[in-house]
Design an enzyme around this catalytic site. Structure first.
Site, PDB file in Angstrom:
ATOM      1  N   ASP A 269      33.324 140.013  61.948  1.00  0.00           N
ATOM      2  CA  ASP A 269      33.011 139.079  61.228  1.00  0.00           C
ATOM      3  C   ASP A 269      34.159 137.812  61.993  1.00  0.00           C
ATOM      4  OD1 ASP A 269      31.604 137.475  58.268  1.00  0.00           O
ATOM      5  OD2 ASP A 269      33.649 136.254  58.731  1.00  0.00           O
ATOM      6  N   ASP A 298      37.625 138.511  72.689  1.00  0.00           N
ATOM      7  CA  ASP A 298      37.559 140.129  73.268  1.00  0.00           C
ATOM      8  C   ASP A 298      37.304 141.600  72.863  1.00  0.00           C
ATOM      9  OD1 ASP A 298      39.873 138.986  75.410  1.00  0.00           O
ATOM     10  OD2 ASP A 298      41.274 139.432  73.363  1.00  0.00           O
ATOM     11  N   ASP A 319      23.145 138.753  60.519  1.00  0.00           N
ATOM     12  CA  ASP A 319      23.134 137.976  59.153  1.00  0.00           C
ATOM     13  C   ASP A 319      24.009 136.181  59.603  1.00  0.00           C
ATOM     14  OD1 ASP A 319      22.658 136.931  56.542  1.00  0.00           O
ATOM     15  OD2 ASP A 319      23.746 138.412  55.950  1.00  0.00           O
ATOM     16  N   CYS A 372      19.525 133.846  55.002  1.00  0.00           N
ATOM     17  CA  CYS A 372      19.367 133.746  53.076  1.00  0.00           C
ATOM     18  C   CYS A 372      18.704 131.872  53.479  1.00  0.00           C
ATOM     19  CB  CYS A 372      20.572 133.397  52.511  1.00  0.00           C
ATOM     20  SG  CYS A 372      21.984 132.971  52.547  1.00  0.00           S
TER      21      CYS A 372
END
Length: 438
Positions: A269, A298, A319, A372
């Site tokens: 993330d 990186d 996602d 979503c």
């Protein structure tokens, strides 16, 4: 707490929600946690009122303008109390008595304005469709363009209801029937979900923190629609899996259960703080083969190098960041914060993250794109654009994946998965599966 105190606290809490940049649920939780003296019944009443105001804000704004009541959180709460809760102007005049824990006294003008709202319905035939749909004009226009005039009303209305509480049974800890039985011992009634083979829908509301099944990691909160995305990833033990936009790890947990601690699971993330929030949930779930990596230049270069060899990932789940329109039942404040500029920015990020994910997939592996969102501009349009640039990727009909896992054919599973609150009583999700051919 007296009715006057409840109304005043509702005004104060709504003001904090409107002034904060944080998600509404966090603001509400923080506010109530700091005021332990507020009883449980009072908390429920205040929370329900504030959430009700946010879910109805466009219509309440229309009424406050029409009645001359004026804007502001006080006017929103008072108009909600009249239009939705059925209080008379005379009752609100008694409640708003100017006492220490009460709203200030109603002015003569407020009294007259509230009297004009008595007996009225929240919806009114003179309201524009976007107002009744609780959406900004530009966004409602996208709904009409995609769904048509009548279906746009239905889809928008489906976003105004309360969402169910869904759980996913963690197969690393036990079976779904075991989870339902253990929840029952804590007086929580759960029933099997219609589509997900791991899903449990909780009947009524409950404090999950008091349930042994939740504390022990046997169940995890996850909407049924989100569970279906994990199912369509078609993960089996021994595979290497990358969750590129893992956030706080909801889908990583589901993927980890499918791997059964055999294989490689990487949660990435852009915000390492989100990954940190995932760690205690992962530990509680019993997932041992996961590692975390910040999504930066990186680390992405390392993942892409793997994708260029036979060491790439079997499955890469993207996602993608999106408008979140499919989840606005749970986050009604989010629809008030979305702008056309933010929407355009989301689409740019989706294009970028799709490219990033594709670079990590090995030949024969699959790229799973999910949002979503209910909107084609964030969903099918993004996939069509990607495939036009990448002839080495081929669309895999998700219906084949679905049926290969023994699932009964259903209307929202075809080339892609599209679910919406209005049609399926699930959060709105989209999922497409692409396979790398060369």
């Amino acid at each position: 707490m007296r009715p006057s105190g409840r109304i005043q606290t509702s005004i104060e809490l709504l003001t904090e929600v409107m002034d904060s940049s944080l998600p509404m649920d966090r603001v509400v939780n923080n506010y109530l946690r700091a005021r332990r003296f507020i009883g449980s019944k009072d908390r429920k009443d205040i929370s329900a009122r504030v959430y009700g105001v946010i879910r109805s804000k466009c219509r309440l704004d229309w009424w406050t303008i029409k009645s001359g009541l004026g804007d502001g959180c006080r006017s929103l709460v008072l108009s909600y109390a009249t239009l939705v809760e059925g209080l008379k102007a005379s009752e609100l005049d008694e409640i708003c008595n100017g006492g220490e824990y009460s709203p200030r006294a109603l002015s003569e003008f407020e009294n007259e304005a509230l009297a004009t709202l008595q007996g009225q319905e929240l919806n009114h035939p003179d309201m524009p469709a976007a107002v009744q749909g609780e959406l900004p004009d530009w966004l409602y226009a996208l709904f009409e363009k995609q769904f048509g005039i009548e279906s746009a009303k239905t889809e928008a209305a489906g976003l105004q209801h309360q969402a169910s509480l869904d759980l996913r049974a963690n197969l690393l800890k036990g079976e779904r029937d075991q989870a339902i039985a253990l929840l029952g011992k804590d007086n929580v009634e759960g029933v099997v979900t219609e589509f997900s083979p791991w899903g449990i829908r909780v009947q009524g509301r409950t404090a999950l923190g008091n349930c042994k099944a939740f504390r022990d990691g046997l169940v995890e909160v996850q909407d049924e629609g989100s569970q279906l995305i994990a199912l369509l990833c078609d993960v089996t033990p021994g595979q290497s899996v990358l969750d590129l936009c893992a956030g706080a790890g909801g889908k990583s947990l589901a993927l980890g259960a499918l791997l059964k601690n055999d294989g490689e699971l990487v949660a990435m993330d852009i915000d390492p703080r989100r990954l940190q929030r995932a760690e205690p949930r992962v530990e509680k779930a019993g997932i041992e083969n996961i590692r975390y990596a910040t999504l930066n230049k990186d680390n992405l270069k390392k993942m892409s190098a793997k994708g260029a060899s036979d060491k790439g990932f079997d499955r890469v789940l993207v996602d993608a960041p999106c408008s979140g329109s499919g989840t606005w039942r749970r986050q009604p404040d989010a629809r008030l914060r979305i702008t056309s500029d933010k929407f355009a920015n989301y689409k740019e990020m989706q294009t970028k993250v799709l490219e990033q994910g594709a670079s990590c997939v090995k030949v024969g592996g699959r790229l799973i794109y999910a949002t979503c969102s209910l909107l084609d501009e964030e969903n099918t349009d993004q996939i069509d654009s990607f495939l036009a640039k990448h002839p080495n990727y081929q669309r895999v009909p998700v219906s084949k994946i679905w049926e290969a896992q023994g699932m009964v054919p259903c209307a929202f599973i075809d080339e892609t998965m599209k679910v919406s609150p209005a049609q399926h009583s699930l959060d709105g999700f989209f999922c497409a599966v692409l396979e790398r051919q060369s």
